[in-house]
Design an enzyme around this catalytic site. Structure first.
Site, PDB file in Angstrom:
ATOM      1  N   HIS A   1       0.834  -1.208   0.000  1.00 29.92           N
ATOM      2  CA  HIS A   1       0.000   0.000   0.000  1.00 29.92           C
ATOM      3  C   HIS A   1       0.862   1.249   0.000  1.00 29.92           C
ATOM      4  O   HIS A   1       2.031   1.211   0.379  1.00 29.92           O
ATOM      5  CB  HIS A   1      -0.862   0.005   1.264  1.00 29.92           C
ATOM      6  CG  HIS A   1      -0.024   0.005   2.504  1.00 29.92           C
ATOM      7  ND1 HIS A   1       0.537  -1.154   3.020  1.00 29.92           N
ATOM      8  CD2 HIS A   1       0.408   1.007   3.309  1.00 29.92           C
ATOM      9  CE1 HIS A   1       1.259  -0.856   4.085  1.00 29.92           C
ATOM     10  NE2 HIS A   1       1.204   0.447   4.280  1.00 29.92           N
TER      11      HIS A   1
ATOM     12  N   HIS B   1       5.331   6.404  -1.363  1.00 28.26           N
ATOM     13  CA  HIS B   1       6.146   5.205  -1.593  1.00 28.26           C
ATOM     14  C   HIS B   1       5.394   3.939  -1.210  1.00 28.26           C
ATOM     15  O   HIS B   1       4.391   3.990  -0.488  1.00 28.26           O
ATOM     16  CB  HIS B   1       7.432   5.291  -0.763  1.00 28.26           C
ATOM     17  CG  HIS B   1       7.183   5.181   0.722  1.00 28.26           C
ATOM     18  ND1 HIS B   1       6.758   6.241   1.491  1.00 28.26           N
ATOM     19  CD2 HIS B   1       7.277   4.127   1.574  1.00 28.26           C
ATOM     20  CE1 HIS B   1       6.620   5.845   2.749  1.00 28.26           C
ATOM     21  NE2 HIS B   1       6.907   4.571   2.820  1.00 28.26           N
TER      22      HIS B   1
END
Lengths: 171, 171
Positions: A34, A115
């Site tokens: 995620h 990220h």
């Protein structure tokens, strides 16, 4: 209860991230791959229904997110976290900012660097070794994520989705 | 891609189930504790948006689910699965039936027995031993679950939530 707000990429992208996470990420089994849009925060069950409404209204004002994971990078020496760097965009900054300001719960601990974590809790030697390898392999994935998720954490550290919000805004 | 439809109970209930799953359930790290309303089925990305709309309309016609986990039971000798038995209700049967009939994807492999799995993939000796212990401890938890989740499976066997649907019907 601890909550967070994340964007899950496509199955294909998650499968790719998991090939590394399986070996190198101590949180591998706690949540699927995620991008964190709002770091973990505390809220009780009364607060969360109001919070959820705010997120829903933010999601209505944001279009699906264009994501470009362009290289493997590391937060070393701050932490030994290796990640797929996502190219920063106005769109990503804006949704992060809206969540931060409109929810107004806790200051962000870090500057927002979009990220996907693929390795963490490595020793310094492991980090250097694995980072060298993964940087050479690299990553170049582009996709559109059309929804975000409010998740909560169980006592064992794993995360369950509380609610999903489709990004239905114009831009 | 493989999808399923589940109901996640409260954090408190999930934490309780995980105290057993951590030790006895081989799927512990793949998904948090849940009640399966529609078994795993195959669908591609085009089909899923239509399927999701059907689930949304079913959720609008069902009220939050009253759940009573009343005892520890086992599917032995069919499988070595030990579970928290959920008292069958018309409400649970109806939502399972609606999902089955309106989605019309695959015949159910089993009769619908609402439950939360707490142990699986045990040897017969382990099963008998653990079942004996857990049956004595028992369970008696009642709660209301106000949403259901469409989840999909990654290559490593773990599940991610695709969408949540609030149960907003009158009964």
């Amino acid at each position: 209860m601890k909550y967070g707000i994340v964007a899950f990429p496509s199955k294909k992208f998650q499968d790719l991230a998991n090939t590394y996470r399986k070996r190198y990420d101590s949180h591998y089994s706690k949540i699927t791959p995620h991008l964190t849009l709002k770091e973990a925060f505390e809220a009780d069950e009364k607060e969360i229904s109001k919070i959820s409404k705010t997120i829903a209204s933010i999601a209505e004002n944001h279009a699906p997110l264009n994501i470009h994971a362009s290289k493997v990078s590391s937060f070393f020496p701050i932490t030994n976290v290796i990640y797929f760097k996502v190219e920063p965009t106005d769109q990503l900054n804006k949704i992060h900012q809206d969540l931060q300001q409109q929810l107004n719960i806790g200051e962000p601990k870090h500057v927002f660097i979009p990220h996907f974590t693929i390795a963490q809790d490595l020793t310094e030697t492991e980090h250097d070794d694995i980072y060298g390898q993964l940087r050479m392999i690299g990553v170049d994935e582009q996709e559109v994520i059309d929804r975000i998720h409010l998740v909560y954490q169980l006592e064992d550290g794993s995360w369950t989705t509380y609610e999903t919000y489709r990004l239905t805004g114009a831009e």
